[in-house]
Design a protein around this motif. Structure first.
Motif, PDB file in Angstrom:
ATOM      1  N   ARG A 314       0.905  -1.214   0.206  1.00 59.39           N
ATOM      2  CA  ARG A 314      -0.117  -0.241  -0.068  1.00 59.39           C
ATOM      3  C   ARG A 314       0.969   1.136  -0.167  1.00 59.39           C
ATOM      4  O   ARG A 314       1.930   1.292   0.880  1.00 59.39           O
ATOM      5  CB  ARG A 314      -0.847   0.088   1.082  1.00 59.39           C
ATOM      6  CG  ARG A 314      -1.894  -1.114   1.052  1.00 59.39           C
ATOM      7  CD  ARG A 314      -2.605  -1.279   2.549  1.00 59.39           C
ATOM      8  NE  ARG A 314      -1.700  -1.344   3.561  1.00 59.39           N
ATOM      9  CZ  ARG A 314      -2.134  -1.840   4.745  1.00 59.39           C
ATOM     10  NH1 ARG A 314      -3.404  -1.830   5.141  1.00 59.39           N
ATOM     11  NH2 ARG A 314      -1.298  -1.983   5.672  1.00 59.39           N
ATOM     12  N   PHE A 315       0.334   2.344  -0.813  1.00 57.34           N
ATOM     13  CA  PHE A 315       1.251   3.339  -0.679  1.00 57.34           C
ATOM     14  C   PHE A 315       1.062   4.263   0.377  1.00 57.34           C
ATOM     15  O   PHE A 315       0.183   4.280   1.046  1.00 57.34           O
ATOM     16  CB  PHE A 315       0.853   4.233  -2.001  1.00 57.34           C
ATOM     17  CG  PHE A 315       1.259   3.955  -3.486  1.00 57.34           C
ATOM     18  CD1 PHE A 315       2.489   3.725  -3.750  1.00 57.34           C
ATOM     19  CD2 PHE A 315       0.039   3.341  -4.426  1.00 57.34           C
ATOM     20  CE1 PHE A 315       2.853   3.307  -5.100  1.00 57.34           C
ATOM     21  CE2 PHE A 315       0.565   2.824  -5.645  1.00 57.34           C
ATOM     22  CZ  PHE A 315       1.650   2.978  -6.034  1.00 57.34           C
ATOM     23  N   TYR A 316       2.483   5.015   0.670  1.00 62.63           N
ATOM     24  CA  TYR A 316       2.569   5.826   2.081  1.00 62.63           C
ATOM     25  C   TYR A 316       1.183   6.792   1.750  1.00 62.63           C
ATOM     26  O   TYR A 316       1.413   7.505   0.575  1.00 62.63           O
ATOM     27  CB  TYR A 316       3.638   6.411   2.030  1.00 62.63           C
ATOM     28  CG  TYR A 316       3.870   7.376   3.126  1.00 62.63           C
ATOM     29  CD1 TYR A 316       3.633   6.794   4.544  1.00 62.63           C
ATOM     30  CD2 TYR A 316       4.203   8.749   3.044  1.00 62.63           C
ATOM     31  CE1 TYR A 316       4.309   7.752   5.707  1.00 62.63           C
ATOM     32  CE2 TYR A 316       4.096   9.393   4.112  1.00 62.63           C
ATOM     33  CZ  TYR A 316       4.229   9.118   5.196  1.00 62.63           C
ATOM     34  OH  TYR A 316       4.437   9.797   6.343  1.00 62.63           O
ATOM     35  N   PRO A 317       0.397   7.060   2.762  1.00 65.28           N
ATOM     36  CA  PRO A 317      -0.746   7.850   2.363  1.00 65.28           C
ATOM     37  C   PRO A 317      -0.039   9.474   2.945  1.00 65.28           C
ATOM     38  O   PRO A 317      -0.152   9.872   4.187  1.00 65.28           O
ATOM     39  CB  PRO A 317      -1.786   7.593   3.794  1.00 65.28           C
ATOM     40  CG  PRO A 317      -0.952   6.786   4.709  1.00 65.28           C
ATOM     41  CD  PRO A 317       0.152   6.242   3.894  1.00 65.28           C
ATOM     42  N   LEU A 318       0.447  10.125   1.894  1.00 65.11           N
ATOM     43  CA  LEU A 318       1.316  11.202   2.465  1.00 65.11           C
ATOM     44  C   LEU A 318       0.430  12.325   3.007  1.00 65.11           C
ATOM     45  O   LEU A 318       0.749  13.090   3.912  1.00 65.11           O
ATOM     46  CB  LEU A 318       2.234  12.012   1.230  1.00 65.11           C
ATOM     47  CG  LEU A 318       3.186  13.095   1.293  1.00 65.11           C
ATOM     48  CD1 LEU A 318       4.232  12.649   2.343  1.00 65.11           C
ATOM     49  CD2 LEU A 318       3.435  13.489   0.062  1.00 65.11           C
ATOM     50  N   THR A 319      -0.703  12.749   2.264  1.00 62.60           N
ATOM     51  CA  THR A 319      -1.251  13.948   2.876  1.00 62.60           C
ATOM     52  C   THR A 319      -1.768  13.732   4.089  1.00 62.60           C
ATOM     53  O   THR A 319      -1.637  14.549   5.241  1.00 62.60           O
ATOM     54  CB  THR A 319      -2.320  14.092   1.787  1.00 62.60           C
ATOM     55  OG1 THR A 319      -2.165  14.197   0.407  1.00 62.60           O
ATOM     56  CG2 THR A 319      -3.361  15.419   2.127  1.00 62.60           C
ATOM     57  N   ALA A 320      -2.251  12.644   4.590  1.00 62.58           N
ATOM     58  CA  ALA A 320      -2.872  12.468   5.714  1.00 62.58           C
ATOM     59  C   ALA A 320      -1.841  12.337   7.035  1.00 62.58           C
ATOM     60  O   ALA A 320      -1.979  12.802   7.941  1.00 62.58           O
ATOM     61  CB  ALA A 320      -3.472  11.191   5.779  1.00 62.58           C
ATOM     62  N   ARG A 321      -0.584  11.771   6.535  1.00 70.36           N
ATOM     63  CA  ARG A 321       0.494  11.804   7.415  1.00 70.36           C
ATOM     64  C   ARG A 321       1.124  12.816   7.820  1.00 70.36           C
ATOM     65  O   ARG A 321       1.244  13.376   8.820  1.00 70.36           O
ATOM     66  CB  ARG A 321       1.482  10.572   6.801  1.00 70.36           C
ATOM     67  CG  ARG A 321       1.189   9.161   6.922  1.00 70.36           C
ATOM     68  CD  ARG A 321       0.787   8.420   8.273  1.00 70.36           C
ATOM     69  NE  ARG A 321       0.532   7.224   8.202  1.00 70.36           N
ATOM     70  CZ  ARG A 321       1.312   6.344   8.825  1.00 70.36           C
ATOM     71  NH1 ARG A 321       2.293   6.614   9.532  1.00 70.36           N
ATOM     72  NH2 ARG A 321       0.920   4.948   8.533  1.00 70.36           N
ATOM     73  N   VAL A 322       1.064  13.823   6.711  1.00 75.14           N
ATOM     74  CA  VAL A 322       1.743  14.944   6.942  1.00 75.14           C
ATOM     75  C   VAL A 322       0.833  15.753   7.806  1.00 75.14           C
ATOM     76  O   VAL A 322       1.121  16.753   8.659  1.00 75.14           O
ATOM     77  CB  VAL A 322       2.165  15.800   5.541  1.00 75.14           C
ATOM     78  CG1 VAL A 322       2.392  17.404   5.949  1.00 75.14           C
ATOM     79  CG2 VAL A 322       3.244  15.235   4.731  1.00 75.14           C
ATOM     80  N   SER A 323      -0.709  15.705   7.616  1.00 70.01           N
ATOM     81  CA  SER A 323      -1.547  16.471   8.403  1.00 70.01           C
ATOM     82  C   SER A 323      -1.528  16.094   9.731  1.00 70.01           C
ATOM     83  O   SER A 323      -1.878  17.088  10.465  1.00 70.01           O
ATOM     84  CB  SER A 323      -2.835  16.310   7.929  1.00 70.01           C
ATOM     85  OG  SER A 323      -3.174  16.645   6.328  1.00 70.01           O
ATOM     86  N   ALA A 324      -1.068  15.128  10.422  1.00 78.46           N
ATOM     87  CA  ALA A 324      -0.830  14.594  11.491  1.00 78.46           C
ATOM     88  C   ALA A 324       0.373  14.934  12.200  1.00 78.46           C
ATOM     89  O   ALA A 324       0.688  14.962  13.299  1.00 78.46           O
ATOM     90  CB  ALA A 324      -0.772  13.252  11.692  1.00 78.46           C
ATOM     91  N   LEU A 325       1.305  15.531  11.510  1.00 75.67           N
ATOM     92  CA  LEU A 325       2.789  15.842  11.731  1.00 75.67           C
ATOM     93  C   LEU A 325       2.550  17.793  12.181  1.00 75.67           C
ATOM     94  O   LEU A 325       1.603  18.301  11.577  1.00 75.67           O
ATOM     95  CB  LEU A 325       3.831  15.880  10.947  1.00 75.67           C
ATOM     96  CG  LEU A 325       3.863  14.324  10.695  1.00 75.67           C
ATOM     97  CD1 LEU A 325       4.979  14.148   9.422  1.00 75.67           C
ATOM     98  CD2 LEU A 325       4.392  13.438  11.629  1.00 75.67           C
ATOM     99  N   ARG A 326       3.619  17.992  12.813  1.00 72.58           N
ATOM    100  CA  ARG A 326       3.657  19.642  13.143  1.00 72.58           C
ATOM    101  C   ARG A 326       4.400  20.270  12.212  1.00 72.58           C
ATOM    102  O   ARG A 326       5.374  19.800  11.531  1.00 72.58           O
ATOM    103  CB  ARG A 326       4.547  19.681  14.632  1.00 72.58           C
ATOM    104  CG  ARG A 326       3.788  19.300  15.836  1.00 72.58           C
ATOM    105  CD  ARG A 326       4.611  19.431  17.049  1.00 72.58           C
ATOM    106  NE  ARG A 326       5.927  18.838  16.749  1.00 72.58           N
ATOM    107  CZ  ARG A 326       7.105  19.048  17.703  1.00 72.58           C
ATOM    108  NH1 ARG A 326       7.073  19.670  18.614  1.00 72.58           N
ATOM    109  NH2 ARG A 326       8.175  18.250  17.574  1.00 72.58           N
TER     110      ARG A 326
END
Length: 361
Positions: A314-326
């Motif tokens: 499965r591809f890395y969910p970039l948008t969702a993961r970045v949204s969870a980071l500071r």
């Protein structure tokens, strides 16, 4: 003893933990054979096993003296066993002695060859790092109204440079940036990346319109008629006045803009071809205006991040993961993001990856 058991000495790198354990197990087996030799009496010998000592000692060291010393120890133990195993034929003990000498010689030779190869590799790395500094120059922490951070991660452990590229230059039209990914790998990709960056550094300062910069890059690649090169890229122009930025997407993964903990992709209204392929399609490069106000962060990246996959493919969910980071600090964001990608993948990245984060102050 670092030279024998594979810890870190002045002459050698760390051995992996499993390798150190395997090496210690080998020494233990040799010791057990020596003890068994004395235990079973004078008619049986395990002396040939002593030839393993220089081989074990050579693993992880870069000094020929280490296996040579292990061979000397093995010969001394063989003398002790020979004085005890009086009923063992002399030819057996002589064969064991010859085997120890031969394995010691080849172990020392192997260590010397490996050390010479590593010295040559170090020279190559030095040249590669100098080339990287010339090709992918470090971007400043602050440039105009922007705070920036960049990361370049090579997929191969021994690699230093590849086909991913980035640059940020101050111009009279504001700060202009590029991130891109060259088709292919190896020296040909590095050469193409160097050409693209050279043209960008000149065109970004000369052309008032960002789309014209993209056209200049495309024309430069198209002139390389002997090669089928193309580059996916995103060009960004950030004027000094706050409010809007311009984005030209040339077949590249879309950048992200993060505001108040939420991230969105900047999708162009009309898809444009990669640089070098405009002559094959009836489409032109157009600058897309995007809102980019104080406190916003823009993330540019290559497909080494966007196409990273986990064990289930499965591809890395970039948008969702970045949204969870500071996203307050670009440096901290890139550090956290790369750590999160490696955790998601479960290993190092399989493709080169470049990341460029900019935040308007």
């Amino acid at each position: 003893m670092p030279g024998l058991f594979g810890g870190r000495g002045a002459d050698q790198p760390w051995l992996p933990r499993w390798a150190r354990r395997l090496k210690i197990t080998g020494y233990a087996l040799v010791l057990m054979c020596v003890v068994a030799d004395f235990a079973v009496g004078t008619r049986v010998t395990f002396a040939p096993v002593l030839a393993a000592l220089p081989v074990l000692a050579s693993a992880g060291t870069r000094r020929a003296a280490v296996p040579a010393a292990a061979g000397a120890v093995a010969c001394a133990v063989l003398v002790a066993l020979a004085s005890y195993d009086v009923d063992v034929p002399a030819v057996v003990l002589a064969t064991a002695a010859g085997t120890i000498v031969a394995t010691t010689f080849f172990s020392c030779a192997g260590v010397m060859v490996l050390a010479a190869q590593e010295r040559e590799l170090t020279k190559v790395h030095t040249v590669a790092e100098a080339a990287q500094r010339a090709l992918l120059r470090l971007v400043p922490r602050r440039l105009g109204p922007l705070v920036m951070a960049v990361r370049y991660v090579a997929a191969e452990a021994e690699a230093r440079i590849g086909g991913d590229l980035y640059e940020a230059v101050p111009t009279s039209y504001g700060v202009r940036l590029i991130i891109g990914d060259v088709r292919g790998k190896g020296l040909a990709a590095v050469e193409t990346a160097a050409d693209v960056l050279g043209v960008f550094r000149e065109a970004a300062r000369a052309e008032p319109e960002l789309a014209e910069v993209a056209k200049r890059l495309d024309a430069a690649l198209a002139r390389r008629s002997a090669r089928e090169d193309f580059v996916t890229a995103v060009l960004v122009g950030v004027p000094d006045a706050p409010g809007l930025a311009a984005v030209v997407n040339c077949g590249h993964p879309p950048p992200l803009i993060c505001h108040a903990g939420k991230c969105r992709e900047v999708i162009p209204a009309v898809a444009a071809p990669p640089l070098g392929l405009r002559g094959l399609v009836d489409r032109d490069y157009r600058a897309c205006p995007v809102t980019f106000v104080s406190g916003d962060l823009m993330l540019l990246y290559t497909d080494g991040v966007a196409e990273a996959r986990d064990a289930a493919n499965r591809f890395y969910p970039l948008t969702a993961r970045v949204s969870a980071l500071r996203t307050e600090d670009p440096e901290a964001l890139l550090e956290d993001l790369l750590a999160d990608v490696r955790t998601y993948v479960g290993s190092d990245l399989e493709d080169d990856a470049a990341l460029l984060a900019i935040r308007r102050e």
